[in-house]
Design a protein around this motif. Structure first.
Motif, short mmCIF file in Angstrom:
data_model
loop_
_atom_site.label_atom_id
_atom_site.label_comp_id
_atom_site.label_asym_id
_atom_site.label_seq_id
_atom_site.Cartn_x
_atom_site.Cartn_y
_atom_site.Cartn_z
N ARG A 39 19.37 23.55 -6.86
CA ARG A 39 19.82 22.56 -5.84
C ARG A 39 21.04 22.87 -4.90
O ARG A 39 20.86 22.60 -3.82
CB ARG A 39 20.87 21.60 -6.88
N ALA A 56 20.30 25.97 -3.21
CA ALA A 56 19.28 26.55 -2.02
C ALA A 56 18.85 25.02 -1.28
O ALA A 56 18.97 24.96 -0.08
CB ALA A 56 18.27 27.06 -2.58
N ALA A 57 18.46 24.16 -1.80
CA ALA A 57 17.91 22.87 -1.22
C ALA A 57 19.23 22.27 -0.43
O ALA A 57 19.02 21.94 0.88
CB ALA A 57 17.52 21.96 -2.21
N ARG A 58 20.45 22.25 -1.00
CA ARG A 58 21.47 21.46 -0.22
C ARG A 58 21.92 22.28 0.83
O ARG A 58 22.11 21.82 2.19
CB ARG A 58 22.74 21.42 -1.42
N ARG A 59 21.99 23.89 0.71
CA ARG A 59 22.15 24.59 2.01
C ARG A 59 21.09 24.46 3.20
O ARG A 59 21.38 24.33 4.37
CB ARG A 59 22.32 26.03 1.69
N LEU A 60 19.67 24.22 2.87
CA LEU A 60 18.65 24.07 3.67
C LEU A 60 18.94 22.92 4.34
O LEU A 60 18.88 22.81 5.78
CB LEU A 60 17.45 24.25 3.12
N HIS A 61 19.21 21.69 3.67
CA HIS A 61 19.17 20.36 4.12
C HIS A 61 20.41 20.38 5.19
O HIS A 61 20.41 19.78 6.14
CB HIS A 61 19.67 19.46 2.92
N LEU A 114 21.71 22.59 6.74
CA LEU A 114 21.31 23.59 8.13
C LEU A 114 20.37 22.70 8.91
O LEU A 114 20.45 22.76 10.01
CB LEU A 114 20.50 24.85 7.62
N CYS A 115 19.26 22.12 8.26
CA CYS A 115 18.30 21.38 8.89
C CYS A 115 18.74 19.81 9.59
O CYS A 115 18.15 19.55 10.69
CB CYS A 115 17.00 21.22 8.27
N ASP A 116 19.83 19.44 9.04
CA ASP A 116 20.08 18.01 9.41
C ASP A 116 21.79 18.06 9.12
O ASP A 116 22.30 17.35 8.48
CB ASP A 116 19.67 17.00 8.29
N PRO A 117 22.23 18.60 10.29
CA PRO A 117 23.89 18.75 10.39
C PRO A 117 24.38 17.41 10.24
O PRO A 117 25.63 17.24 10.11
CB PRO A 117 24.16 19.45 11.75
N GLY A 118 23.48 16.23 10.54
CA GLY A 118 23.94 14.82 10.43
C GLY A 118 24.47 14.46 9.07
O GLY A 118 24.82 13.23 8.78
N LEU A 119 23.74 15.28 8.16
CA LEU A 119 24.37 14.93 6.55
C LEU A 119 25.55 14.55 6.17
O LEU A 119 26.51 15.56 6.86
CB LEU A 119 23.58 16.14 5.79
N PRO A 176 26.22 27.64 4.99
CA PRO A 176 24.96 27.80 4.53
C PRO A 176 24.77 29.11 4.02
O PRO A 176 23.66 29.43 3.33
CB PRO A 176 24.43 27.62 5.89
N GLN A 217 19.06 20.56 14.69
CA GLN A 217 18.55 19.42 14.47
C GLN A 217 17.56 18.82 15.68
O GLN A 217 18.19 18.60 16.70
CB GLN A 217 19.78 18.25 14.14
N ARG A 261 18.97 11.97 3.57
CA ARG A 261 20.38 11.57 3.42
C ARG A 261 20.71 10.80 2.18
O ARG A 261 21.87 10.96 1.37
CB ARG A 261 20.60 10.97 4.63
N ASP A 307 19.11 16.71 -4.46
CA ASP A 307 19.09 17.65 -3.50
C ASP A 307 17.53 17.60 -3.14
O ASP A 307 16.59 17.72 -4.21
CB ASP A 307 19.66 18.89 -3.81
N SER A 308 16.93 17.41 -1.90
CA SER A 308 15.55 17.41 -1.92
C SER A 308 15.18 18.53 -0.94
O SER A 308 15.75 19.08 -0.24
CB SER A 308 15.15 15.97 -1.34
N LEU A 309 13.75 18.56 -0.90
CA LEU A 309 12.99 19.30 0.07
C LEU A 309 12.02 18.86 0.51
O LEU A 309 11.09 17.98 -0.35
CB LEU A 309 12.69 20.58 -0.81
N ALA A 345 12.99 26.53 -1.86
CA ALA A 345 14.28 26.18 -1.14
C ALA A 345 14.91 27.37 -0.65
O ALA A 345 15.24 27.61 0.65
CB ALA A 345 14.84 25.42 -2.05
N LEU A 377 15.21 28.76 3.35
CA LEU A 377 16.61 29.11 3.87
C LEU A 377 16.78 30.49 4.25
O LEU A 377 16.99 30.77 5.45
CB LEU A 377 17.53 28.91 2.77
N ALA A 418 12.06 21.73 8.34
CA ALA A 418 13.29 21.19 8.96
C ALA A 418 12.69 19.84 9.42
O ALA A 418 11.87 19.67 9.90
CB ALA A 418 13.72 21.86 9.95
#
Lengths: 157, 157
Positions: A133, A135-140, A142-147, A154, B3, B21, B29-31, B135, B139, B156
């Motif tokens: 969780r 790792a996925a959260r950090r990636l998310h 990073l890839c979607d700063p709008g989150l 990260p 992004q 989101r 947490d998703s991938l 994940a 990253l 991403a």
């Protein structure tokens, strides 16, 4: 692309970057600065193909090592425990019953394998889930700063 | 920062971004684009606080849905299975025994909870490990492009 120059990294992060590369070549996927429990954070937590869990603490100097009295606390959170230090580090300071990488910012070499002390299944399961969780959260983030949500660290090298 | 503008994303990726989101706000947490087995890739695989595993397939149009005959194949890889479609999608096409998000590029709303069909422990364990390693690897590649090995698809949004 996103890689900060080595000169922007703390000495411990430089070692972590090189060690993470070495871990990858050994089939271990790692996450820097992984929180194991409140107030206990591993410099690198790595997960192997069979679910093995390793922890690596990076020490950039004698004083960095000597100021840290908590390393035994990591042993119950991994199957194998390692240090990562640079080539100038006085390795005789390090306890013998631990593993050792000699690292720089570009790679690392395992000098001594760590003894195996296998995690109990319930803790391995919980740790693997936490790692997944995180790792996925950090990636998310990073890839979607709008989150929405708190700003993420990260944990980039 | 990293992004890409929504206009650079495929329609399915737009839905995936908004749905990821929404999943985050539900504690998952998703991938994206997670390979479950050879030739079976989930648009989104999500892991909850208790280790629950959800899969979401994103369908941008009627033809996108109708050309996909493999959705039942996902059921054995998750506890709950959802679709994510946009507000114009003809939702009457979707099988009733599945969950549903209505999504756009900025968020999503769960319209219908998916029925629970719990994974066997061994598969949950293997899937969680795969998710964890995938994940962390994405990253790592993103944060350290100097990492050796095959070029990564960070997935991403």
């Amino acid at each position: 692309m996103m890689q900060p120059p080595l000169s922007d990294l703390q000495p411990g992060q430089v070692l972590a970057r090189g060690t993470a590369r070495a871990l990858a070549s050994l089939g271990f996927d790692s996450l820097p600065e992984m929180v194991l429990r409140p107030r206990l954070r591993a410099d690198l937590m790595a997960v192997g193909r069979k679910g093995e869990i390793w922890i690596v603490e990076c020490k950039s100097s004698r004083s960095d090592f000597q100021s840290d009295r908590k390393w035994q606390g990591y042993l119950e959170w991994c199957d194998r425990y390692f240090w990562a230090v640079d080539a100038d580090f006085p390795t005789e300071l390090l306890p013998e019953e631990t593993g050792l990488f000699i690292a720089d910012g570009y790679g690392a070499e395992m000098i001594r394998e760590a003894p195996l002390s296998q995690l109990a299944p319930a803790r391995r399961k919980a740790l693997t889930l936490d790692f997944a969780r995180a790792a996925a959260r950090r990636l998310h983030r990073l890839c979607d700063p709008g989150l929405a949500g708190e700003a993420g660290a990260p944990g980039a090298f």
